[in-house]
Motif scaffolding. Sequence first.
Motif, PDB file in Angstrom:
ATOM      1  N   ASN A  34       0.553  -0.957  -0.099  1.00 37.89           N
ATOM      2  CA  ASN A  34      -0.377   0.039  -0.241  1.00 37.89           C
ATOM      3  C   ASN A  34       0.877   1.158  -0.072  1.00 37.89           C
ATOM      4  O   ASN A  34       0.079   1.925  -0.344  1.00 37.89           O
ATOM      5  N   GLN A  35       1.998   1.203   0.524  1.00 38.95           N
ATOM      6  CA  GLN A  35       3.084   1.838   0.563  1.00 38.95           C
ATOM      7  C   GLN A  35       3.524   2.613  -0.403  1.00 38.95           C
ATOM      8  O   GLN A  35       3.527   3.567  -1.378  1.00 38.95           O
ATOM      9  N   LYS A  36       3.990   1.651  -1.132  1.00 40.88           N
ATOM     10  CA  LYS A  36       4.245   1.744  -2.909  1.00 40.88           C
ATOM     11  C   LYS A  36       3.205   1.193  -3.494  1.00 40.88           C
ATOM     12  O   LYS A  36       3.641   2.953  -4.542  1.00 40.88           O
ATOM     13  N   ARG A  37       1.528   1.943  -3.328  1.00 39.93           N
ATOM     14  CA  ARG A  37       0.989   2.214  -4.592  1.00 39.93           C
ATOM     15  C   ARG A  37       0.405   3.853  -4.072  1.00 39.93           C
ATOM     16  O   ARG A  37       0.431   4.567  -4.577  1.00 39.93           O
ATOM     17  N   GLU A  38       1.111   3.977  -2.475  1.00 40.69           N
ATOM     18  CA  GLU A  38       0.728   6.022  -2.905  1.00 40.69           C
ATOM     19  C   GLU A  38       1.868   6.346  -2.806  1.00 40.69           C
ATOM     20  O   GLU A  38       1.828   7.419  -3.828  1.00 40.69           O
ATOM     21  N   ASP A  39       3.069   5.630  -2.937  1.00 33.86           N
ATOM     22  CA  ASP A  39       4.508   6.428  -3.335  1.00 33.86           C
ATOM     23  C   ASP A  39       4.386   6.667  -5.350  1.00 33.86           C
ATOM     24  O   ASP A  39       5.236   7.713  -4.979  1.00 33.86           O
ATOM     25  N   SER A  85      -4.456  -0.081  -8.077  1.00 32.42           N
ATOM     26  CA  SER A  85      -3.366  -0.423  -7.367  1.00 32.42           C
ATOM     27  C   SER A  85      -2.759  -1.256  -8.410  1.00 32.42           C
ATOM     28  O   SER A  85      -3.109  -1.494  -9.458  1.00 32.42           O
ATOM     29  N   GLN A  86      -1.414  -1.819  -8.015  1.00 31.31           N
ATOM     30  CA  GLN A  86      -0.982  -2.758  -9.085  1.00 31.31           C
ATOM     31  C   GLN A  86      -1.945  -4.153  -8.921  1.00 31.31           C
ATOM     32  O   GLN A  86      -1.268  -4.637  -9.262  1.00 31.31           O
ATOM     33  N   LYS A  87      -3.249  -3.998  -7.864  1.00 29.37           N
ATOM     34  CA  LYS A  87      -3.403  -5.608  -8.170  1.00 29.37           C
ATOM     35  C   LYS A  87      -5.233  -5.178  -8.216  1.00 29.37           C
ATOM     36  O   LYS A  87      -5.925  -6.342  -8.435  1.00 29.37           O
ATOM     37  N   ASP A 128      -0.367   2.046 -14.718  1.00 27.55           N
ATOM     38  CA  ASP A 128      -0.075   3.283 -14.194  1.00 27.55           C
ATOM     39  C   ASP A 128      -1.534   3.523 -13.720  1.00 27.55           C
ATOM     40  O   ASP A 128      -2.747   2.480 -13.970  1.00 27.55           O
ATOM     41  N   PHE A 129      -1.326   4.006 -12.324  1.00 28.47           N
ATOM     42  CA  PHE A 129      -2.745   4.562 -11.969  1.00 28.47           C
ATOM     43  C   PHE A 129      -3.071   5.421 -11.445  1.00 28.47           C
ATOM     44  O   PHE A 129      -1.379   5.985  -9.912  1.00 28.47           O
ATOM     45  N   PRO A 130      -4.004   6.096 -10.748  1.00 27.94           N
ATOM     46  CA  PRO A 130      -4.435   7.703 -10.116  1.00 27.94           C
ATOM     47  C   PRO A 130      -4.587   7.103  -8.406  1.00 27.94           C
ATOM     48  O   PRO A 130      -4.455   6.572  -8.358  1.00 27.94           O
TER      49      PRO A 130
END
Length: 323
Positions: free
Chosen positions: A23-28, A56-58, A155-157
Amino acid sequence: MIRIIFLLFAGILVYGKLSEEENQKREDTCGVKKDQYIWTFTNDKGQGLTAAIPISQKHFLTFARPVLSKELKWVHDQSDFDRKCENENTVVEMPPDMLSHIKLAPLGSLKDPNYKCPKPVKAYFINICSNHINDSLKWSYAPMIIEVENSLKMDFPCLIDDKLHGGDTVYTYRLHDSATVTEHTVKMTGVFTFSFCTTMFGKGKVTDVGGPAVQLFGDTWTLIGIFDSYSVDSSKTQRNFVSVEQFQLQLCDLAGICETDVSPAVVERRNANLVKKESKTNGKSAKTGEKSEKDETGEEAENGAKSMGVKIVLMIVFAYLWK
């Protein structure tokens, strides 16, 4: 028995919501660049084309059109869908044996027979027991979260964590039955508890099948709303979107997509973006930065040069008069 227990726990570890690190990676890494943020969602027969928004990545946020009708019947066999609502917050998970009816693909791979679609491992119908979603089923499909087995390179927002404001600029991308995407820049005209509306767009297209509404918050492209299939009525003067903000609790509980503290990576990115913005605002080019530095550090030298020039002119005039 031990082997069975191990496999069950392995399944829990592999699948499910994002870990804190994920989740932190997603946020970053979310919302770094402007993009249409659209994948395609169909059923296993290629029917019901609908936009799926990677969050997210998934995970994808989408609508149930390919698998569940507005009348709450399963598309593949027209059997009744039992929500089993205990209260408005009841989350309904898609039965595991139904997941094979989900097909996700990037827009460019929609019609590629050799493309291997990511395997769905979880799917949820969110807020489907709430009164406002139940009322909206008259003209819209149920919103969904879909989780896939492996992390994807896409890529995701970012997801909105701020309040919406009428009059703001909104960018929306709309997927059409022709598997093409159109981009529209509109103004937000109204903000409500579960939705918002914008100025009208897309009258040249009879229908679209969903897409995101995004805004630029600071330095990040942020998902603020979604809407599924839409038939354009020429008499209407605005378009409606479902607000993503209402899904925050479910996204955190079901997918692990939760608000986090701002990480050093995000701070560094924002600071770099802020420097660029200040440079454009104050100077419109790198020359302005040089000029500002000159104003601050070289003003004294410049004034000294001007003073010396005046002295030389006075000396020449004085010498001429002395003659």
